[in-house]
Design a protein around this motif. Structure first.
Motif, PDB file in Angstrom:
ATOM      1  N   GLY A  60       0.817  -1.213   0.000  1.00 36.13           N
ATOM      2  CA  GLY A  60       0.000   0.000   0.000  1.00 36.13           C
ATOM      3  C   GLY A  60       0.840   1.247   0.000  1.00 36.13           C
ATOM      4  N   VAL A  61       0.242   2.321   0.467  1.00 31.45           N
ATOM      5  CA  VAL A  61       0.926   3.606   0.547  1.00 31.45           C
ATOM      6  C   VAL A  61       0.625   4.235   1.903  1.00 31.45           C
ATOM      7  N   VAL A  62       1.479   5.186   2.293  1.00 32.32           N
ATOM      8  CA  VAL A  62       1.234   5.947   3.511  1.00 32.32           C
ATOM      9  C   VAL A  62       0.115   6.945   3.217  1.00 32.32           C
ATOM     10  N   SER A  63      -0.976   6.849   3.964  1.00 33.49           N
ATOM     11  CA  SER A  63      -2.114   7.740   3.714  1.00 33.49           C
ATOM     12  C   SER A  63      -2.310   8.771   4.814  1.00 33.49           C
ATOM     13  N   SER A  64      -1.661   8.570   5.953  1.00 30.02           N
ATOM     14  CA  SER A  64      -1.747   9.542   7.030  1.00 30.02           C
ATOM     15  C   SER A  64      -0.442   9.516   7.800  1.00 30.02           C
ATOM     16  N   THR A  65       0.159  10.669   8.030  1.00 23.34           N
ATOM     17  CA  THR A  65       1.492  10.749   8.617  1.00 23.34           C
ATOM     18  C   THR A  65       1.447  11.361  10.011  1.00 23.34           C
ATOM     19  N   ASP A 111      11.336  16.668   8.767  1.00 22.84           N
ATOM     20  CA  ASP A 111      11.068  15.625   7.770  1.00 22.84           C
ATOM     21  C   ASP A 111      11.065  14.263   8.456  1.00 22.84           C
ATOM     22  N   TYR A 112      10.005  13.528   8.228  1.00 20.74           N
ATOM     23  CA  TYR A 112       9.843  12.238   8.886  1.00 20.74           C
ATOM     24  C   TYR A 112      10.000  11.130   7.845  1.00 20.74           C
ATOM     25  N   PRO A 113      10.494   9.963   8.241  1.00 23.61           N
ATOM     26  CA  PRO A 113      10.747   8.899   7.250  1.00 23.61           C
ATOM     27  C   PRO A 113       9.530   8.467   6.442  1.00 23.61           C
ATOM     28  N   TYR A 114       8.329   8.667   6.949  1.00 25.34           N
ATOM     29  CA  TYR A 114       7.120   8.261   6.227  1.00 25.34           C
ATOM     30  C   TYR A 114       6.327   9.498   5.827  1.00 25.34           C
ATOM     31  N   LYS A 115       6.172   9.662   4.504  1.00 21.85           N
ATOM     32  CA  LYS A 115       5.415  10.792   3.961  1.00 21.85           C
ATOM     33  C   LYS A 115       4.217  10.261   3.189  1.00 21.85           C
ATOM     34  N   ALA A 116       3.168  11.043   3.113  1.00 19.12           N
ATOM     35  CA  ALA A 116       1.965  10.629   2.392  1.00 19.12           C
ATOM     36  C   ALA A 116       2.306  10.248   0.957  1.00 19.12           C
ATOM     37  N   GLY A 117       1.810   9.091   0.532  1.00 17.14           N
ATOM     38  CA  GLY A 117       2.065   8.610  -0.816  1.00 17.14           C
ATOM     39  C   GLY A 117       3.253   7.682  -0.936  1.00 17.14           C
ATOM     40  N   ASP A 118       4.087   7.604   0.089  1.00 15.02           N
ATOM     41  CA  ASP A 118       5.236   6.691   0.040  1.00 15.02           C
ATOM     42  C   ASP A 118       4.756   5.245   0.004  1.00 15.02           C
ATOM     43  N   VAL A 148       4.622   1.343   0.897  1.00 15.22           N
ATOM     44  CA  VAL A 148       4.892   0.626   2.131  1.00 15.22           C
ATOM     45  C   VAL A 148       4.466  -0.841   1.973  1.00 15.22           C
ATOM     46  N   THR A 149       5.215  -1.729   2.593  1.00 14.87           N
ATOM     47  CA  THR A 149       4.859  -3.143   2.586  1.00 14.87           C
ATOM     48  C   THR A 149       5.016  -3.713   3.995  1.00 14.87           C
ATOM     49  N   ILE A 150       4.209  -4.698   4.292  1.00 17.48           N
ATOM     50  CA  ILE A 150       4.330  -5.492   5.507  1.00 17.48           C
ATOM     51  C   ILE A 150       4.280  -6.948   5.057  1.00 17.48           C
ATOM     52  N   SER A 151       5.244  -7.739   5.429  1.00 22.91           N
ATOM     53  CA  SER A 151       5.298  -9.105   4.912  1.00 22.91           C
ATOM     54  C   SER A 151       5.766 -10.080   5.984  1.00 22.91           C
ATOM     55  N   PHE A 152       5.273 -11.306   5.876  1.00 27.49           N
ATOM     56  CA  PHE A 152       5.729 -12.384   6.746  1.00 27.49           C
ATOM     57  C   PHE A 152       5.399 -13.719   6.100  1.00 27.49           C
ATOM     58  N   LYS A 153       5.945 -14.780   6.644  1.00 27.27           N
ATOM     59  CA  LYS A 153       5.716 -16.134   6.150  1.00 27.27           C
ATOM     60  C   LYS A 153       4.802 -16.881   7.118  1.00 27.27           C
ATOM     61  N   ALA A 154       3.937 -17.721   6.574  1.00 30.56           N
ATOM     62  CA  ALA A 154       3.032 -18.512   7.403  1.00 30.56           C
ATOM     63  C   ALA A 154       3.003 -19.945   6.900  1.00 30.56           C
ATOM     64  N   THR A 155       3.020 -20.887   7.829  1.00 29.83           N
ATOM     65  CA  THR A 155       2.904 -22.301   7.481  1.00 29.83           C
ATOM     66  C   THR A 155       1.437 -22.691   7.618  1.00 29.83           C
ATOM     67  N   VAL A 156       0.844 -23.092   6.511  1.00 31.68           N
ATOM     68  CA  VAL A 156      -0.594 -23.346   6.454  1.00 31.68           C
ATOM     69  C   VAL A 156      -0.858 -24.769   5.963  1.00 31.68           C
ATOM     70  N   PRO A 157      -2.061 -25.289   6.198  1.00 35.61           N
ATOM     71  CA  PRO A 157      -2.356 -26.667   5.810  1.00 35.61           C
ATOM     72  C   PRO A 157      -2.620 -26.813   4.319  1.00 35.61           C
ATOM     73  N   THR A 158      -2.539 -28.048   3.853  1.00 36.81           N
ATOM     74  CA  THR A 158      -2.912 -28.399   2.490  1.00 36.81           C
ATOM     75  C   THR A 158      -4.107 -29.360   2.563  1.00 36.81           C
ATOM     76  N   GLN A 159      -4.594 -29.766   1.405  1.00 36.91           N
ATOM     77  CA  GLN A 159      -5.676 -30.746   1.383  1.00 36.91           C
ATOM     78  C   GLN A 159      -5.255 -32.034   2.078  1.00 36.91           C
ATOM     79  N   ALA A 160      -3.981 -32.411   1.905  1.00 38.57           N
ATOM     80  CA  ALA A 160      -3.500 -33.656   2.496  1.00 38.57           C
ATOM     81  C   ALA A 160      -3.557 -33.616   4.023  1.00 38.57           C
TER      82      ALA A 160
END
Length: 291
Positions: free
Chosen positions: A36-41, A64-71, A73-85
């Protein structure tokens, strides 16, 4: 060993390999990313504590702050989830869902993530764009939690509704601090400068999802270089607008023959043809010798 025996051994080896190859894993690890993007700083949300203890909106100058409107941005992580098996095996001890829809809460190991067979339910710590780093909160490590819905029929994952993601604590290298000597706000960008004293807590906050799908840092504290006074301290928030990207798979159960049966039938047929050919060659030699 006769050639027929060799064929039989080959048939057994291929059928055994087929059985192993068709044993599906009960879990898989997927990457989840909020884009997404920074929408409120900080400048949009800063509230300053007044001498009487109330909070008031601040409209004055900010660095000046590191996060400005429109910059971005990502948040990411890994998850171990089930399969059909997973749901088809003895590893799953719960009730089978008639509609094939299952809800899985994933979390990092500190909060008992991955206790199910195959590590189902385990997640890594969410990583965010920019100077948002994991931090200890009262001796507890950063944790990530989210509910993921698995559709057994489609072998696909999605997020049910909103407000089910949170991760914290973060901080240490991003914040604002009020300089009581200059009566101005400054950016603090190290764990040391974000503290008002050696014994004070660093700036800490959480990443959490709102009901409308936006992501917020919550109330990030603004410290003051004058810890004896509440004047100048306050809070601000960052708001991210975006959505989660989840992987999709070619879903549905794929019907396959019994393990190795095609190979067994194919090689058995080859063996029969070879034996008949050898027999005909033997008969031909016998006739030649008789004549």
């Amino acid at each position: 060993m006769s050639r027929v025996a060799m064929f039989a051994a080959t048939v057994f080896a291929i059928s055994s390999a087929g059985a192993v190859a068709q044993t599906a894993p009960i879990s898989r690890t997927i990457d989840l990313t909020y884009t997404g993007v920074v929408s409120s700083t900080a400048a949009d949300t800063i509230l300053v504590r007044q001498p009487d203890g109330t909070l008031a909106t601040y409209k004055g100058p900010l660095p000046d702050y590191p996060y400005k409107a429109g910059d971005p941005v990502t948040i990411s992580f890994k998850a171990t989830v089930p399969t059909q098996a997973y749901y088809d095996s003895a590893a799953y001890q719960g009730q089978k869902a008639a509609d094939g829809i299952y809800r899985i809460t994933v979390s990092s190991p500190y909060y008992n993530g991955g206790t199910a067979p195959g590590g189902v339910g385990n997640s890594s710590i969410a990583d965010a764009t920019g100077p948002i780093d994991p931090a200890l909160n009262l001796g507890q490590p950063t944790n990530t939690r989210m509910t993921i819905v698995y559709d057994y029929n489609k072998d696909a994952y999605y997020i049910d509704g909103s407000g089910d993601f949170n991760s914290g604590a973060y901080g240490g290298v991003m914040g604002l601090i009020y300089n009581a000597l200059t009566a101005a706000y400054e950016v603090c960008n190290t764990e040391t400068t974000c503290r008002t004293s050696a014994s004070s807590d660093p700036v800490l906050f959480r990443l959490s999802q709102n009901d409308d799908g936006t992501m917020t840092t919550g109330n990030v504290r603004i410290m003051s270089t004058d810890p004896a006074s509440g004047t100048g301290t306050g809070v601000f928030s960052l708001l991210f607008s975006g959505s989660w990207n989840l992987p999709s798979f070619n879903g549905g159960a794929v019907q396959v023959p019994e393990p190795g049966m095609l190979g067994m039938f194919g090689l058995a047929s080859m063996a029969l043809v070879w034996r008949r050919r050898r027999a005909r060659q033997g008969e031909a030699r016998a006739k030649d010798q008789a004549s």
